[in-house]
Design an enzyme around this catalytic site. Structure first.
Site, PDB file in Angstrom:
ATOM      1  N   PHE B  96       1.030  -1.172   0.192  1.00  0.00           N
ATOM      2  CA  PHE B  96       0.013  -0.021  -0.041  1.00  0.00           C
ATOM      3  C   PHE B  96       0.951   1.203  -0.109  1.00  0.00           C
ATOM      4  O   PHE B  96       2.072   1.163   0.368  1.00  0.00           O
ATOM      5  CB  PHE B  96      -0.794   0.039   1.221  1.00  0.00           C
ATOM      6  CG  PHE B  96      -1.922  -0.899   1.380  1.00  0.00           C
ATOM      7  CD1 PHE B  96      -2.866  -0.976   0.173  1.00  0.00           C
ATOM      8  CD2 PHE B  96      -2.115  -1.923   2.325  1.00  0.00           C
ATOM      9  CE1 PHE B  96      -3.989  -2.005   0.097  1.00  0.00           C
ATOM     10  CE2 PHE B  96      -3.239  -2.789   2.265  1.00  0.00           C
ATOM     11  CZ  PHE B  96      -4.021  -2.888   1.474  1.00  0.00           C
ATOM     12  N   THR B 164       0.065  -1.583  13.143  1.00  0.00           N
ATOM     13  CA  THR B 164      -1.305  -2.466  13.475  1.00  0.00           C
ATOM     14  C   THR B 164      -1.079  -3.570  14.220  1.00  0.00           C
ATOM     15  O   THR B 164      -1.642  -3.958  15.311  1.00  0.00           O
ATOM     16  CB  THR B 164      -2.174  -2.688  12.075  1.00  0.00           C
ATOM     17  OG1 THR B 164      -2.162  -1.689  11.540  1.00  0.00           O
ATOM     18  CG2 THR B 164      -2.892  -3.558  12.287  1.00  0.00           C
ATOM     19  N   SER B 165       0.370  -4.128  14.143  1.00  0.00           N
ATOM     20  CA  SER B 165       0.673  -5.186  15.002  1.00  0.00           C
ATOM     21  C   SER B 165       0.670  -5.050  16.549  1.00  0.00           C
ATOM     22  O   SER B 165       0.200  -5.765  17.037  1.00  0.00           O
ATOM     23  CB  SER B 165       1.862  -5.692  14.637  1.00  0.00           C
ATOM     24  OG  SER B 165       2.214  -5.445  13.394  1.00  0.00           O
ATOM     25  N   HIS B 203      -3.958 -10.284   7.723  1.00  0.00           N
ATOM     26  CA  HIS B 203      -2.695 -10.040   7.640  1.00  0.00           C
ATOM     27  C   HIS B 203      -1.839 -11.061   8.396  1.00  0.00           C
ATOM     28  O   HIS B 203      -2.244 -11.385   9.769  1.00  0.00           O
ATOM     29  CB  HIS B 203      -2.499  -8.695   8.050  1.00  0.00           C
ATOM     30  CG  HIS B 203      -0.884  -8.168   7.484  1.00  0.00           C
ATOM     31  ND1 HIS B 203       0.198  -8.635   8.167  1.00  0.00           N
ATOM     32  CD2 HIS B 203      -0.619  -7.246   6.394  1.00  0.00           C
ATOM     33  CE1 HIS B 203       1.273  -8.451   7.336  1.00  0.00           C
ATOM     34  NE2 HIS B 203       0.772  -7.276   6.577  1.00  0.00           N
ATOM     35  N   THR B 262      -5.119  -6.768   3.008  1.00  0.00           N
ATOM     36  CA  THR B 262      -3.855  -6.193   2.545  1.00  0.00           C
ATOM     37  C   THR B 262      -3.664  -7.222   0.944  1.00  0.00           C
ATOM     38  O   THR B 262      -3.322  -6.609  -0.054  1.00  0.00           O
ATOM     39  CB  THR B 262      -2.563  -6.561   3.191  1.00  0.00           C
ATOM     40  OG1 THR B 262      -2.353  -6.008   4.297  1.00  0.00           O
ATOM     41  CG2 THR B 262      -1.243  -6.348   2.523  1.00  0.00           C
ATOM     42  N   TYR B 348       9.258   6.038  40.037  1.00  0.00           N
ATOM     43  CA  TYR B 348       9.580   7.267  39.175  1.00  0.00           C
ATOM     44  C   TYR B 348       9.033   7.734  38.242  1.00  0.00           C
ATOM     45  O   TYR B 348       9.307   8.525  37.178  1.00  0.00           O
ATOM     46  CB  TYR B 348      11.287   6.989  38.650  1.00  0.00           C
ATOM     47  CG  TYR B 348      11.527   5.620  38.247  1.00  0.00           C
ATOM     48  CD1 TYR B 348      11.875   4.499  38.890  1.00  0.00           C
ATOM     49  CD2 TYR B 348      11.028   5.249  36.790  1.00  0.00           C
ATOM     50  CE1 TYR B 348      12.125   3.491  38.783  1.00  0.00           C
ATOM     51  CE2 TYR B 348      11.244   3.879  36.572  1.00  0.00           C
ATOM     52  CZ  TYR B 348      11.765   2.977  37.245  1.00  0.00           C
ATOM     53  OH  TYR B 348      11.942   1.593  36.811  1.00  0.00           O
ATOM     54  N   GLY B 370       8.530   4.614  26.817  1.00  0.00           N
ATOM     55  CA  GLY B 370       8.842   6.098  25.987  1.00  0.00           C
ATOM     56  C   GLY B 370       7.795   6.065  24.525  1.00  0.00           C
ATOM     57  O   GLY B 370       7.519   4.947  24.249  1.00  0.00           O
TER      58      GLY B 370
END
Lengths: 506, 506
Positions: B96, B164-165, B203, B262, B348, B370
């Site tokens: 795509f 997406t995974s 997929h 897909t 923390y 993160g």
């Protein structure tokens, strides 16, 4: 966009090169102004949840009509920036700094414009090999292949992921599946026998990664640490815990050790941990997210001693190696152990190079399929600054942290709670019989100190708990930081502490 | 960097504002030239593995000394670009398209310079709510909280992930843990009873996510599809499969359906799948990675009918909504079901807003801790272009795909293999008794066609296998694409096919 479907006046060209240049020049001007002014902005915004929606008149619903790019830039300046926690501020001392550089940002810009999905991205392999060389990682972790020995020869290599958590997750899954196979488990039935070990100071995201990958929470063993080892792993305790598990019929599968824990920068001994795990064939992973970067300096490299005996190492240049988010390097000694668990080969993603085994498809070493080309910015950082300047950067931060540490030690109202290993200083107002400060008083005073400091907007510090004590973490190294910022912060800390103690006396 | 530790001439300031501006202006010039020239570059580079290391004289080891930024930019132009697959090329028709826009790239630039870790990033919630509004998702998926009903009221919300995974993985884990709790399993012992269902066109990354999260491979059930439903899910077959599982004492836990697969852009019926799953209390996830973006247009919205009865939806604006990599939106009806599995609360990382429950800490809805601020670029795209232009963008791509489809249909050597739903055309050289083209001949001819096309450097197409047949995928929509690129590609396809058929006759 097809010319045929709209009059020229109505054409929509989202990548018109002149528009791209114009928008980017405006964004560059913003960045320039931001770096010039961020020092004077409150580090913590002090806004309430819901602030942005109240502040932005446009927030209620997405606009139907287009607006000049200046509108978004104006709202960014007026509404978004004032509500942001400024990690780039030189007055940011919380968590670990998210260091950054001109070369990294420029690399990220090029990557986002080329917008290539890096299935077999060569520059990523090169950047990983370079950083491995700077760290003196053994050859066995390198991507580089001799022309002869592709399949039969080396099996090591790396991949750049988004976070340490993902590095832990994919290696946990590889270790899990290998242990199940080794123990003849049909499917997942044997998973309840697999055990995982990590010192109690390991980042909480490790325990989350264990949960994500289906390890039984009861089998994830937290090995106690204490003041006797400065909160680093005692390998004898690890060995004992694994032996107890094996004796009970369990299968020690994975050990995670950390070089520079988040809480206090403790360094688990890598070699002895690998030796303990070897007896059980357990996978050993080294989380060097923050402090690994220091190991490009000879004087810190000993923290990785024994790394040639572990299975995988991860390090996040987005923490201390001047590379903007996100960028976590994962090296493994045997990429096949990852790909055995993570490979997918749908018809629409096959390519000759991967099929031949000449290159490892990087999607088979990560959670997802799509991936940004994070290697470009990391390569640009090393290519432009070179090893000498990167070492200078690490040493400068460490030297500044020493200056702060000396300030703390020179004031007898405070104590440094654990030895400083890198650029993090863990300190607190100390209990003192002569000053009438009990342990409970100290706890309350330290909490109040952090709250007052952060509310001031002039600094941002985080805390941790070490050995049951509430401790302030002073993490040096935000990229714009100079010694004067530390000295101002220290002045503010002293003044606020005087006020708190005075308030207590009144 | 600390002034005190080096003479002024030796200072290293990686974020010096003037350097940042200068490096970025060079990068902007590169981007401008790249967009002006990418059309003329070979889409596929045609280089061998090892090319880059041979090409770059500097490759063998990381440099010790700094180099002007121009050196990296020169090597980028001379060595890296020629070895790259150009997803931005208007002659790219594979997979795509990774669509992009000036607003998105500018947003990414600002995000990478501010480099804020978005634990509680307000703009991300706003961008998710806006896109949810454009998609007419029910209120139950919105982040927005009324001032009254925070904890007791709404529980929906979203998060922006990398792929997406990852969206599949975190929802699978939440569903897994809920099913284990519901069935009174102590720890993971019950996992071998949990079953997962998805049509066989789903997929491959879904089956990988199941493996990552510890589902037993034998319990991941692929529901067969066929030509009768144009390779979309038959809900009766899903219901039957779940019933068989339940009858055998298994616990149907999760169903994944896709809006726009897909392989061929099949659309699984969302509402009927949700109805089938409801009988078993299974979690239903909708993967709308690519085609979900089309649902901002009223004429495509019906593909999401029934979405108010599912548990989660993911959509990747980095595919078809002009937002550079990476950006996958995940909306869930009940964020608490995610955070119950994914929450971590180390000392923390605590903060008042999250502790109070007023905001959901976004790290508790993803794999890692993160996170980049991906909301900024998505907000900039919607803020700058507006809904009307975004719809125009989708419709223009679909209209271009129709033009290509008509070209294919007008040439009786070819056939369109499945109905075109969006901007992907699946076609092949068809077998023909009159032309002496057997099924085996057609298979060989189509393989040769794709290989010759891609080797030419003038176009890049991928293939798939539908109903056992090798089929070419022609994905329209690379952002710089105009109708003339499709017409050139079609001319090349016709000419190459003529050569192949002629060669076969000789």
């Amino acid at each position: 966009m097809a010319a045929a479907f709209a009059a020229d006046s109505e054409r929509f060209e989202p990548l018109n090169a002149d528009d791209v240049r114009s928008y980017l020049h405006k964004a560059v001007d913003f960045v320039y102004d931001y770096y010039k002014s961020v020092e004077s902005l409150p580090v913590l915004p002090g806004v309430e949840p819901g602030y942005l929606v109240r502040q932005l008149k446009s927030a209620a619903a997405p606009p139907n009509a287009a607006a000049p790019f200046d509108v978004a830039m104006h709202e960014l300046r007026e509404a978004v920036v004032p509500g942001t926690t400024h990690w780039a501020s030189p007055n940011f001392f919380a968590f670990f700094p998210a260091t950054n550089s001109a070369a990294a940002i420029a690399g990220e810009l090029v990557a986002s414009a080329m917008n290539t999905v890096g299935f077999t991205w060569r520059l990523e392999a090169l950047a990983l090999d370079w950083l491995a060389q700077l760290l003196l990682l053994p050859d066995s972790f390198m991507n580089r292949r001799t022309s002869a020995g592709t399949a039969a020869g080396r099996t090591g290599g790396g991949v750049i992921l988004g976070t340490t958590s993902e590095a832990m997750l994919v290696t946990l899954v590889a270790a899990r599946d290998a242990a199940l196979r080794r123990n003849g488990s049909d499917g997942m039935a044997g998973i309840t026998r697999l055990t995982v070990y990590a010192p109690d100071q390991t980042h909480s995201t490790f325990f989350k990664a264990c949960r994500l990958s289906g390890f039984d929470p009861a089998n994830v063993r937290s090995v106690p640490t204490g003041a006797d080892t400065d909160y680093a792993l005692d390998p004898a305790r690890l060995l004992e815990a694994m032996r107890r598990g094996a004796d009970a019929g369990l299968v020690p599968t994975y050990v995670c050790v950390t070089v520079g824990t988040t809480s206090s920068n403790a360094v688990d001994p890598v070699g002895p941990a690998a030796d303990a795990a070897a007896a059980f064939g357990a996978w050993v992973h080294v989380d060097a997210a923050y402090a690994g970067s220091a190991c490009i300096c000879p004087e810190f490299r000993h923290h990785l001693d024994g790394v040639e005996r572990v299975d995988s190492v991860s390090l996040s240049p987005h923490k201390w190696l001047l590379t903007c988010l996100d960028c976590t390097c994962l090296w493994v000694r045997d990429t096949r152990r990852l790909t055995e668990s993570l490979e997918t080969r749908p018809e629409y993603l096959r390519n000759d190079a991967s099929e031949s085994g000449a290159v490892t498809d990087l999607k088979d070493m990560q959670v997802g399929v799509g991936r940004r080309s994070r290697g470009l910015k990391l390569w640009m950082v090393m290519r432009t600054y070179g090893a000498a300047k990167l070492r200078q950067h690490i040493r400068s931060d460490v030297a500044m942290a020493k200056v702060f540490e000396e300030c703390v030690r020179a004031d007898d109202r405070f104590e440094v709670v654990v030895p400083r290993n890198f650029a993090l200083v863990c300190f607190r107002i100390r209990p003192s019989a002569t000053a009438g400060m009990t342990e409970e008083d100290a706890e309350a005073a330290n909490r109040e100190l952090m709250e007052r400091l952060n509310r001031s907007g002039r600094v941002f510090l985080a805390n941790t708990v070490i050995g049951g004590k509430f401790v302030l973490r002073f993490a040096v190294g935000s990229t714009l930081q100079e010694e004067r910022h530390l000295r101002s912060a220290w002045d503010l800390i002293k003044m606020t502490t005087t006020e708190i103690i005075k308030g207590k006396m009144d």
